[in-house]
Design a protein around this motif. Structure first.
Motif, mmCIF file in Angstrom:
data_model
loop_
_atom_site.group_PDB
_atom_site.id
_atom_site.type_symbol
_atom_site.label_atom_id
_atom_site.label_comp_id
_atom_site.label_asym_id
_atom_site.label_seq_id
_atom_site.Cartn_x
_atom_site.Cartn_y
_atom_site.Cartn_z
ATOM 1 N N PHE A 26 59.371 -6.454 34.566
ATOM 2 C CA PHE A 26 59.176 -7.647 34.358
ATOM 3 C C PHE A 26 57.695 -7.988 33.542
ATOM 4 O O PHE A 26 56.739 -7.102 33.591
ATOM 5 N N ALA A 27 57.449 -9.030 32.602
ATOM 6 C CA ALA A 27 56.308 -9.331 32.232
ATOM 7 C C ALA A 27 55.646 -10.574 32.737
ATOM 8 O O ALA A 27 56.384 -11.646 32.791
ATOM 9 N N LEU A 28 54.550 -10.448 33.365
ATOM 10 C CA LEU A 28 53.713 -11.498 34.013
ATOM 11 C C LEU A 28 52.712 -11.932 33.307
ATOM 12 O O LEU A 28 51.877 -11.371 32.736
ATOM 13 N N THR A 29 52.795 -13.246 32.897
ATOM 14 C CA THR A 29 51.599 -13.995 31.967
ATOM 15 C C THR A 29 50.624 -14.759 33.103
ATOM 16 O O THR A 29 50.766 -15.483 33.802
ATOM 17 N N MET A 30 49.404 -14.323 32.916
ATOM 18 C CA MET A 30 48.373 -14.890 33.705
ATOM 19 C C MET A 30 47.703 -16.234 32.852
ATOM 20 O O MET A 30 48.235 -16.475 31.855
ATOM 21 N N GLU A 31 47.216 -16.809 33.793
ATOM 22 C CA GLU A 31 46.543 -18.118 33.259
ATOM 23 C C GLU A 31 45.430 -17.852 31.990
ATOM 24 O O GLU A 31 45.281 -18.795 31.154
ATOM 25 N N THR A 32 45.184 -16.712 31.892
ATOM 26 C CA THR A 32 44.015 -16.429 31.055
ATOM 27 C C THR A 32 45.009 -15.787 29.524
ATOM 28 O O THR A 32 44.287 -15.738 28.570
ATOM 29 N N GLY A 33 46.241 -15.751 29.704
ATOM 30 C CA GLY A 33 46.968 -15.204 28.714
ATOM 31 C C GLY A 33 47.119 -13.826 28.804
ATOM 32 O O GLY A 33 47.997 -13.122 27.878
ATOM 33 N N GLN A 34 46.310 -13.246 29.666
ATOM 34 C CA GLN A 34 46.714 -11.694 29.892
ATOM 35 C C GLN A 34 48.090 -11.437 30.358
ATOM 36 O O GLN A 34 48.757 -12.387 31.006
ATOM 37 N N ARG A 35 48.925 -10.245 29.935
ATOM 38 C CA ARG A 35 50.185 -10.031 30.504
ATOM 39 C C ARG A 35 50.171 -8.749 31.104
ATOM 40 O O ARG A 35 49.411 -7.823 30.749
ATOM 41 N N ILE A 36 50.860 -8.591 32.238
ATOM 42 C CA ILE A 36 50.944 -7.638 33.104
ATOM 43 C C ILE A 36 52.461 -6.878 33.102
ATOM 44 O O ILE A 36 53.226 -7.935 33.259
ATOM 45 N N TYR A 37 52.771 -5.748 32.890
ATOM 46 C CA TYR A 37 54.152 -5.473 32.849
ATOM 47 C C TYR A 37 54.194 -4.556 34.260
ATOM 48 O O TYR A 37 53.364 -3.785 34.584
ATOM 49 N N THR A 38 55.392 -4.862 34.934
ATOM 50 C CA THR A 38 55.703 -4.331 36.206
ATOM 51 C C THR A 38 57.074 -3.826 36.450
ATOM 52 O O THR A 38 58.036 -4.625 35.686
ATOM 53 N N LYS A 39 57.485 -2.870 37.181
ATOM 54 C CA LYS A 39 58.838 -2.820 37.507
ATOM 55 C C LYS A 39 59.581 -3.643 38.536
ATOM 56 O O LYS A 39 60.532 -4.042 38.194
ATOM 57 N N ASP A 40 58.929 -3.872 39.287
ATOM 58 C CA ASP A 40 59.418 -4.910 40.488
ATOM 59 C C ASP A 40 58.341 -6.086 40.491
ATOM 60 O O ASP A 40 57.079 -5.833 40.555
ATOM 61 N N VAL A 41 58.900 -7.192 41.155
ATOM 62 C CA VAL A 41 58.044 -8.462 41.623
ATOM 63 C C VAL A 41 58.420 -8.973 42.815
ATOM 64 O O VAL A 41 59.578 -9.098 43.229
ATOM 65 N N VAL A 42 57.414 -9.091 43.772
ATOM 66 C CA VAL A 42 57.613 -9.669 45.042
ATOM 67 C C VAL A 42 57.165 -11.020 45.088
ATOM 68 O O VAL A 42 55.856 -11.033 45.012
ATOM 69 N N LEU A 43 57.683 -12.009 45.656
ATOM 70 C CA LEU A 43 57.151 -13.345 45.654
ATOM 71 C C LEU A 43 56.664 -13.409 46.923
ATOM 72 O O LEU A 43 57.504 -13.928 48.074
ATOM 73 N N ALA A 44 55.428 -13.092 47.520
ATOM 74 C CA ALA A 44 55.066 -13.443 48.677
ATOM 75 C C ALA A 44 54.145 -14.865 49.041
ATOM 76 O O ALA A 44 52.946 -14.936 48.876
ATOM 77 N N LEU A 45 55.043 -15.711 49.100
ATOM 78 C CA LEU A 45 54.459 -17.220 48.967
ATOM 79 C C LEU A 45 54.238 -17.933 50.383
ATOM 80 O O LEU A 45 53.434 -19.022 50.431
ATOM 81 N N GLY A 46 54.234 -16.973 51.430
ATOM 82 C CA GLY A 46 54.024 -17.581 52.733
ATOM 83 C C GLY A 46 55.170 -18.496 53.408
ATOM 84 O O GLY A 46 56.149 -18.719 52.579
#
Length: 221
Positions: free
Chosen positions: A19-39
């Motif tokens: 997955f590609a994650l886009t931050m509020e700053t515009g920075q992008r992070i690439y990761t194999k897995d994503v976990v939504l720990a929303l509480g």
């Protein structure tokens, strides 16, 4: 790594798994897995009070409680961990008015003891194999898990039954004092047993029928 940024977009990576994650700053992070720990989401309750400035449906973020008059009386619906967090936040804000908890059980959350290794873990693994070996879709796995867990707990801590099924007639203050004493002495064995189930919960869960899963979420979550 800990990155203190807001994620504003998650996209499936087109070129390779991940997955590609886009931050509020515009920075992008690439990761194999994503976990939504929303509480936990706040419950929808007391809709008739919506819009009342003195009603807080959800205590988070705690900073919003700074708007509460420090001399006013506050009623907290519930008496478990979140209620304690609310009281701590109010006291931290200098609150001097009364703070009252109201709940069906009238009990405070159980005190957590020092983490210990449970010596009877083999019994928990055998329980997982037993329920997995049952005919798939057959009712009763949940009952087997609950009864076997009670047996394991009571074998190591006979006094735990009062904690587990609410048989104690002691007041909330007396129970809290006893809990603190037990936590300090390291004798809260029922928590040790429950904690040891962490690697096995998914295996137990997968043996439950849909109805049993619904019951688990409603009564034992």
């Amino acid at each position: 790594h800990v990155i203190n940024r807001e994620v504003i977009d998650i996209q499936k990576h087109s070129d390779e798994p991940g997955f590609a994650l886009t931050m509020e700053t515009g920075q992008r992070i690439y990761t194999k897995d994503v976990v939504l720990a929303l509480g936990n989401f706040c419950a929808t309750a007391n809709p008739e009070l919506r819009g009342n400035a003195k009603y807080f449906r959800c205590p988070w973020p705690a900073e919003k409680m700074e708007a509460i008059d420090k001399n006013s009386d506050v009623l907290v619906v519930g008496s478990r961990l979140t209620a304690v967090d609310v009281a701590n936040a109010l006291v931290g804000n200098g609150h001097v008015g009364s703070i009252t908890f109201i709940s069906r059980s009238g009990r405070l959350p159980r005190v957590q003891g020092t983490r210990r290794v449970f010596g009877g873990r083999c019994g928990l693994w055998n329980l997982a194999r037993e329920v997995e070996g049952r005919e798939r879709g057959l009712d009763g796995a949940l009952d087997v898990v609950i009864e076997r867990m009670k047996t394991l707990i009571l074998e190591h801590n006979p006094e735990a039954v009062a904690h587990l099924v609410g048989e104690s007639e002691a007041s909330a203050a007396e129970t809290l004092r006893e809990d603190v004493k037990s936590a300090e002495s390291g004798s809260i064995m029922w928590q040790v047993v429950i904690g040891a189930t962490s690697p096995l919960v998914e295996r137990y869960w997968n043996t439950f029928t849909v109805e049993e899963k619904q019951q688990w979420l409603k009564e034992f979550n």
